[in-house]
Design an enzyme around this catalytic site. Structure first.
Site, PDB file in Angstrom:
ATOM      1  CD  GLU A 259      -2.820  -1.168   2.466  1.00 10.65           C
ATOM      2  OE1 GLU A 259      -2.756  -0.256   3.307  1.00 10.65           O
ATOM      3  OE2 GLU A 259      -3.619  -2.126   2.563  1.00 10.65           O
ATOM      4  CG  HIS A 282      -6.160   0.097   4.877  1.00  7.11           C
ATOM      5  ND1 HIS A 282      -5.000  -0.620   5.073  1.00  7.11           N
ATOM      6  CD2 HIS A 282      -6.944  -0.209   5.940  1.00  7.11           C
ATOM      7  CE1 HIS A 282      -5.093  -1.315   6.180  1.00  7.11           C
ATOM      8  NE2 HIS A 282      -6.267  -1.077   6.728  1.00  7.11           N
TER       9      HIS A 282
END
Ligand code: NAI
Length: 398
Positions: A259, A282
């Protein structure tokens, strides 16, 4: 006066709760600190509140002599050296449940959107196409939701799913109380039978690539996969292949093996551009309500510790349940977990002519934690004796 330092723009609900509980000396610093700045901020602090970007190392903790408690206003506690904090007698609190509902709601929304093929229809409509067909679009009513990982979030998802008419099954290696009409099944059976599979397992080596090519192949081609747990739980290349080969109808992902570390970095994934995939950054637990709840939950834990010594749900510490302080003096005593400590402490109370009204003791690994209530004032001499005893790590009078 008790001084509390809150870093990293913690939600205003925290200060609100602390004020209600009588704590008024609160310093708010809107960013993460490190090094000398952090040491300066902690030099006078009895308790500190942080989020994920302030790192409390053994060195920082060792130098922050006055610090009694740490509140992580988030879920994770990796940013704190928990072992060092425990050895110094400092409990660490976090907010493990405050965003459970936020994640569960998103999963239900994703299940409905995926079964209705809304991601594809949305993408086509944006491109000017008018695809009015009902083909391949289903209601969630009576469909089977398969939950992998029936913990806090998984169980909550199951309850919400039943309220919109879904049937629910789950797989969890631990024996769990099924809520509502949820049915425990094997992992393979969940994958083979469910119309929607949703993952709610912890991260780490035990769950890495739990959903790999072989397990994806067990799923029905009409089924969809949702992952809002941890990115590495799914083999992303295998998922990409299954989606492109039409072996799976769609997916919704909130977490990824890699990420971006900040808004400035580009998000890279083979799944970008697939119309039947919902990608979110997220944000499963990121809602205003969750932030408000986290502020309250952790502030409440800090307040209970500072006012009564309660350590229930501390992540690194012997847990003692809340007991209102109804006596004149309460002594919090953290000590090395070895024979004779409590006997010697109680002998010191007796020698001072003090009767113990209540006493609670819990141990965890190398440390013990005792709360002793006495309905009389405690002399400085007795406090010096208790604090100076060879096994004492920390001793406070409240
Ligand atoms: P939890 O600890 O309450 O539940 C996890 C469950 O998974 C437990 O019941 C455990 O027994 C089970 N489990 C462990 N290994 C398993 C395996 N191999 N197969 C099946 N089940 C297994 O955790 P909670 O609070 O429900 O969180 C679940 C996940 O959601 C975590 O990975 C957490 O990091 C993530 N999360 C993601 C958020 C987001 O923003 N997307 C926000 C909050 C949590």
């Amino acid at each position: 006066m008790t001084k509390i330092v809150l870093l990293e723009k913690i939600h205003a609900s925290a200060v609100g709760l602390l004020n209600e509980q009588g704590f008024t000396d609160i310093a708010e610093i809107p960013r993460a600190l490190s090094g000398g700045e952090l040491l300066d901020a902690l030099s006078e602090a009895d308790a500190v509140g942080i989020r994920s970007n302030t790192h409390l190392s053994a060195e920082i903790l060792g130098a922050s002599r006055r610090l009694q408690a740490i509140g992580c206003f988030c879920i994770g506690t990796n940013q704190v050296d928990l072992t060092a904090a425990m050895a110094l007698g400092i409990p660490v609190f976090n907010a493990p449940f405050s965003n459970t509902r936020s994640v569960a709601e998103l999963v239900i929304a994703q299940a409905i959107l995926l079964l209705r093929r809304i991601p594809e229809k949305n993408a086509r409509t944006h491109r000017g196409q008018w695809d009015k067909t009902a083909q391949g679009a289903y209601e969630v009513r009576n469909k089977l939701l398969g939950i992998i990982g029936y913990g806090n979030i998984g169980a909550q998802v199951g309850i919400l799913a039943e309220s919109v008419g879904m049937r629910v099954c789950y797989y969890d290696p631990e024996s769990k109380l099924p809520l509502g009409n949820a049915k425990p099944m094997t992992l393979d059976a969940v994958l083979e039978e469910a119309d929607v599979v949703t993952l709610h397992v912890p991260g780490g080596s035990g769950t890495e690539n739990l959903i790999n090519g072989a397990r994806l192949a067990l799923m029905k081609p009409s089924a969809v996969l949702i992952n809002a747990s941890r990115g590495k739980v799914v083999d992303i290349d295998a998922l990409d292949q299954a989606l492109r080969a039409g072996k799976l109808a769609g997916a919704a992902l909130d977490v990824y093996p890699v990420e971006p570390r900040s808004e400035k970095e580009e998000f890279v994934s083979p799944l970008r551009g697939l119309d039947n995939v919902i990608l979110t950054p997220h944000i499963g637990g990121s809602t205003e309500e969750a932030q408000d709840n986290i502020g309250r939950e952790v502030a409440d834990k800090l307040a209970r510790f500072l006012k009564a010594g309660t350590t229930r749900s501390a992540v690194n510490f012997p847990e003692i349940a809340h007991l209102e302080k109804e006596v004149r003096s309460r002594i919090l005593h953290v000590h090395r977990n070895e024979p004779g400590v409590i006997a010697r402490m109680n002998a010191d109370f007796a020698a001072s002519g003090l009767n113990i009204v209540a006493q609670q003791l819990q141990t965890r690994g190398a440390i013990g934690y005792a709360i002793t209530d006495v309905d009389a004032p405690i002399s400085d001499a007795l406090m010096r004796k208790l604090c100076g005893a060879p096994a004492t790590i920390r001793c406070h009078l409240i």
